[in-house]
Write an enzyme that holds these catalytic residues in place. Sequence first.
Site, PDB file in Angstrom:
ATOM      1  N   ARG A  26       0.807  -1.130   0.018  1.00 61.06           N
ATOM      2  CA  ARG A  26       0.020   0.149   0.208  1.00 61.06           C
ATOM      3  C   ARG A  26       0.989   1.117   0.038  1.00 61.06           C
ATOM      4  O   ARG A  26       1.768   1.395   0.849  1.00 61.06           O
ATOM      5  CB  ARG A  26      -1.059   0.069   1.235  1.00 61.06           C
ATOM      6  CG  ARG A  26      -2.202  -0.968   1.195  1.00 61.06           C
ATOM      7  CD  ARG A  26      -2.992  -0.794   0.003  1.00 61.06           C
ATOM      8  NE  ARG A  26      -4.194  -1.652   0.067  1.00 61.06           N
ATOM      9  CZ  ARG A  26      -4.225  -2.625  -0.619  1.00 61.06           C
ATOM     10  NH1 ARG A  26      -3.518  -2.834  -1.625  1.00 61.06           N
ATOM     11  NH2 ARG A  26      -5.333  -3.348  -0.770  1.00 61.06           N
TER      12      ARG A  26
ATOM     13  N   ARG B 282      -3.183  26.265 -10.925  1.00 59.82           N
ATOM     14  CA  ARG B 282      -2.668  25.150  -9.956  1.00 59.82           C
ATOM     15  C   ARG B 282      -1.529  24.335 -10.808  1.00 59.82           C
ATOM     16  O   ARG B 282      -1.969  24.091 -12.012  1.00 59.82           O
ATOM     17  CB  ARG B 282      -3.929  24.306  -9.824  1.00 59.82           C
ATOM     18  CG  ARG B 282      -4.973  24.861  -8.583  1.00 59.82           C
ATOM     19  CD  ARG B 282      -4.196  25.173  -7.344  1.00 59.82           C
ATOM     20  NE  ARG B 282      -5.073  25.454  -6.242  1.00 59.82           N
ATOM     21  CZ  ARG B 282      -4.778  25.465  -5.093  1.00 59.82           C
ATOM     22  NH1 ARG B 282      -3.677  25.301  -4.585  1.00 59.82           N
ATOM     23  NH2 ARG B 282      -5.870  25.538  -4.074  1.00 59.82           N
TER      24      ARG B 282
ATOM     25  N   ALA C 242      -9.340  28.133   0.868  1.00 61.29           N
ATOM     26  CA  ALA C 242      -8.992  27.026   1.370  1.00 61.29           C
ATOM     27  C   ALA C 242      -7.468  26.920   1.788  1.00 61.29           C
ATOM     28  O   ALA C 242      -6.682  27.532   1.140  1.00 61.29           O
ATOM     29  CB  ALA C 242      -9.392  25.705   0.501  1.00 61.29           C
TER      30      ALA C 242
ATOM     31  N   GLU D 100      -6.805  31.591   7.012  1.00 57.83           N
ATOM     32  CA  GLU D 100      -6.803  31.284   5.710  1.00 57.83           C
ATOM     33  C   GLU D 100      -7.603  32.254   4.789  1.00 57.83           C
ATOM     34  O   GLU D 100      -7.409  32.820   3.780  1.00 57.83           O
ATOM     35  CB  GLU D 100      -7.154  29.871   5.039  1.00 57.83           C
ATOM     36  CG  GLU D 100      -5.953  28.800   5.363  1.00 57.83           C
ATOM     37  CD  GLU D 100      -4.678  29.001   4.633  1.00 57.83           C
ATOM     38  OE1 GLU D 100      -4.748  29.643   3.527  1.00 57.83           O
ATOM     39  OE2 GLU D 100      -3.549  28.158   4.751  1.00 57.83           O
TER      40      GLU D 100
ATOM     41  N   SER E 145      -9.079  12.256  -1.418  1.00 55.25           N
ATOM     42  CA  SER E 145      -8.349  11.507  -2.154  1.00 55.25           C
ATOM     43  C   SER E 145      -8.116   9.982  -1.509  1.00 55.25           C
ATOM     44  O   SER E 145      -6.938   9.462  -1.162  1.00 55.25           O
ATOM     45  CB  SER E 145      -7.167  11.789  -2.724  1.00 55.25           C
ATOM     46  OG  SER E 145      -7.261  12.982  -3.528  1.00 55.25           O
TER      47      SER E 145
ATOM     48  N   GLY F 298      -8.141   7.042  -2.152  1.00 48.48           N
ATOM     49  CA  GLY F 298      -7.458   5.873  -2.650  1.00 48.48           C
ATOM     50  C   GLY F 298      -5.778   6.019  -2.413  1.00 48.48           C
ATOM     51  O   GLY F 298      -5.152   5.047  -2.425  1.00 48.48           O
TER      52      GLY F 298
ATOM     53  N   GLU G  73      -5.650  12.795   3.546  1.00 45.25           N
ATOM     54  CA  GLU G  73      -6.130  14.299   3.548  1.00 45.25           C
ATOM     55  C   GLU G  73      -7.617  14.006   4.004  1.00 45.25           C
ATOM     56  O   GLU G  73      -8.306  13.571   3.093  1.00 45.25           O
ATOM     57  CB  GLU G  73      -5.901  14.925   2.347  1.00 45.25           C
ATOM     58  CG  GLU G  73      -6.336  16.413   2.302  1.00 45.25           C
ATOM     59  CD  GLU G  73      -6.317  17.368   1.132  1.00 45.25           C
ATOM     60  OE1 GLU G  73      -6.038  16.755   0.204  1.00 45.25           O
ATOM     61  OE2 GLU G  73      -6.380  18.465   1.526  1.00 45.25           O
TER      62      GLU G  73
ATOM     63  N   GLU H 102       4.159  34.110   0.491  1.00 42.14           N
ATOM     64  CA  GLU H 102       5.037  34.121  -0.535  1.00 42.14           C
ATOM     65  C   GLU H 102       4.825  33.037  -1.681  1.00 42.14           C
ATOM     66  O   GLU H 102       4.646  31.833  -1.239  1.00 42.14           O
ATOM     67  CB  GLU H 102       6.613  34.176  -0.155  1.00 42.14           C
ATOM     68  CG  GLU H 102       7.505  34.811  -0.931  1.00 42.14           C
ATOM     69  CD  GLU H 102       8.824  34.441  -0.384  1.00 42.14           C
ATOM     70  OE1 GLU H 102       9.003  34.897   0.896  1.00 42.14           O
ATOM     71  OE2 GLU H 102       9.719  34.068  -1.124  1.00 42.14           O
TER      72      GLU H 102
ATOM     73  N   GLU I   5       2.344  32.662  -3.502  1.00 42.64           N
ATOM     74  CA  GLU I   5       0.669  32.309  -3.617  1.00 42.64           C
ATOM     75  C   GLU I   5       0.012  33.840  -4.270  1.00 42.64           C
ATOM     76  O   GLU I   5       0.554  35.130  -4.061  1.00 42.64           O
ATOM     77  CB  GLU I   5       0.244  32.480  -2.503  1.00 42.64           C
ATOM     78  CG  GLU I   5      -1.319  31.804  -2.352  1.00 42.64           C
ATOM     79  CD  GLU I   5      -1.651  31.410  -0.829  1.00 42.64           C
ATOM     80  OE1 GLU I   5      -2.459  30.528  -0.787  1.00 42.64           O
ATOM     81  OE2 GLU I   5      -1.233  32.171   0.087  1.00 42.64           O
TER      82      GLU I   5
END
Lengths: 181, 181
Positions: free
Chosen positions: A36, A63, A75, A91, A112, A114, A118, A137, A139
Site C-alpha cells: 500500500r 494550479r 482553502a 486562511e 483522495s 485511494g 487528507e 510568498e 501564492e
Amino acid sequence: MDLTETQIDSVLAHDGDFLKVHKDHARMPDGSVSSREYITHPGAVAILALLDNGNLVMERQFRYAPRREFVEIPAGKIDKGEDILLTAKRELLEETGYVASEWIHLTSAWPSIGYADERIEYFLAKGLSHQGSQLDEGEFLEVFELGLDEAIDWVRQGKIDDSKTIVGLFWLEKTLKNWAI
Amino acid sequence: MDLTETQIDSVLAHDGDFLKVHKDHARMPDGSVSSREYITHPGAVAILALLDNGNLVMERQFRYAPRREFVEIPAGKIDKGEDILLTAKRELLEETGYVASEWIHLTSAWPSIGYADERIEYFLAKGLSHQGSQLDEGEFLEVFELGLDEAIDWVRQGKIDDSKTIVGLFWLEKTLKNWAI
C-alpha cells in the site's frame, strides 16, 4: 464482512518538503499480504464565505499540477497542531482579506481516499467584513464575488470543476435550502 | 491578471509503483521562482450506476491511507492509453458485476488540485444487468443498493464523506431533478 487491512510494516519512501510517501505491507481480509503506497497530509480547511449581499467570496487560482486556472472556494492546509477553526480564520484572512463574525462547521470530506489521508474541514463563514489580504510568498490569486445559484450553474457548465469546491457548494445549497443546521 | 506559473525544470523525486512525485522549479507571475511538488496520476473514472428500480449500486470499501471504511460509488484508475468509457465499463463489471446498456458522460472533476493532476471522469450507467464481479487481486469490497434520496441523507449524516462520491451524487441529483441532459 470485515474489510479491515492491517499494517505489517511501513517505510517512508519519499520525504518531500510537503509530500511524504509511505510504502507499507498490509494484511488483507483474506490473510494475504499486499503493498500500500500513500501520502500523509496534514489536512485542510475550506470556507463557504457568504457575504451579507448573498454572494460567495471565490478565488481564481493557477494550479501547477494540472497546469491551469481553477475557480475555488478559499482553502488551505492545517499547520501542525493548529486548531481547525484558527486555520479557517487565518486562511480566509490571508487569501481574501475577510474576517467573519460567525463560523459554522458544516462537515468533513476526504478528497483522495485511494492514496492520501487528507481530510478537508468545511466551514460556513458569515458576518464578513473586509480587512485586506496577506498572501503567502509564492501564492497568487484573484478574489471575486459569485452568487450561489450562478456558482451551481458554473458547476453544470464545467467552469467550476474543483471537487473541493463542488462539495462545498453542494453542502451550502443543502444547508440554505433543504437541511436545518 | 495572468496567474500562469511556468515550468523551469523538473525532477522525478520519487518513482513509486503507483505514486510518481515530481519536484519542479517554476516561474511565478511576478517573475520570482518557487518550488512545486506534485504527483502525476493516470486519471480515474467514477460511475453512477442507476438500477431500473431507482437504486444506485454502491460499495463499502476499506481505504488504507485513511485507515477506515468508506461508502463509495464504483470507481477505478484509467489504464495507460485506455479509452475512458472502456475504463468505466471494465471497473463497473470488475467491482460490481454489472453491465450497462446506456452510458452517459456527466462531467469531469479534479479531486486534489493542490498536489495532483488527477482528473475523475463521471459516467451515468443505466439499463443494468448483473453478470458477476471479478475483483482484482488485493481488492476487497462489498456491493449494495442505495436510493438516491437516502444517499443524499447519508451525506448529511456524514455516513458518505468521500468527495468523489459526493460530487457524483450532486451531479446525479441535478441531472435527474434540475438539469436537462
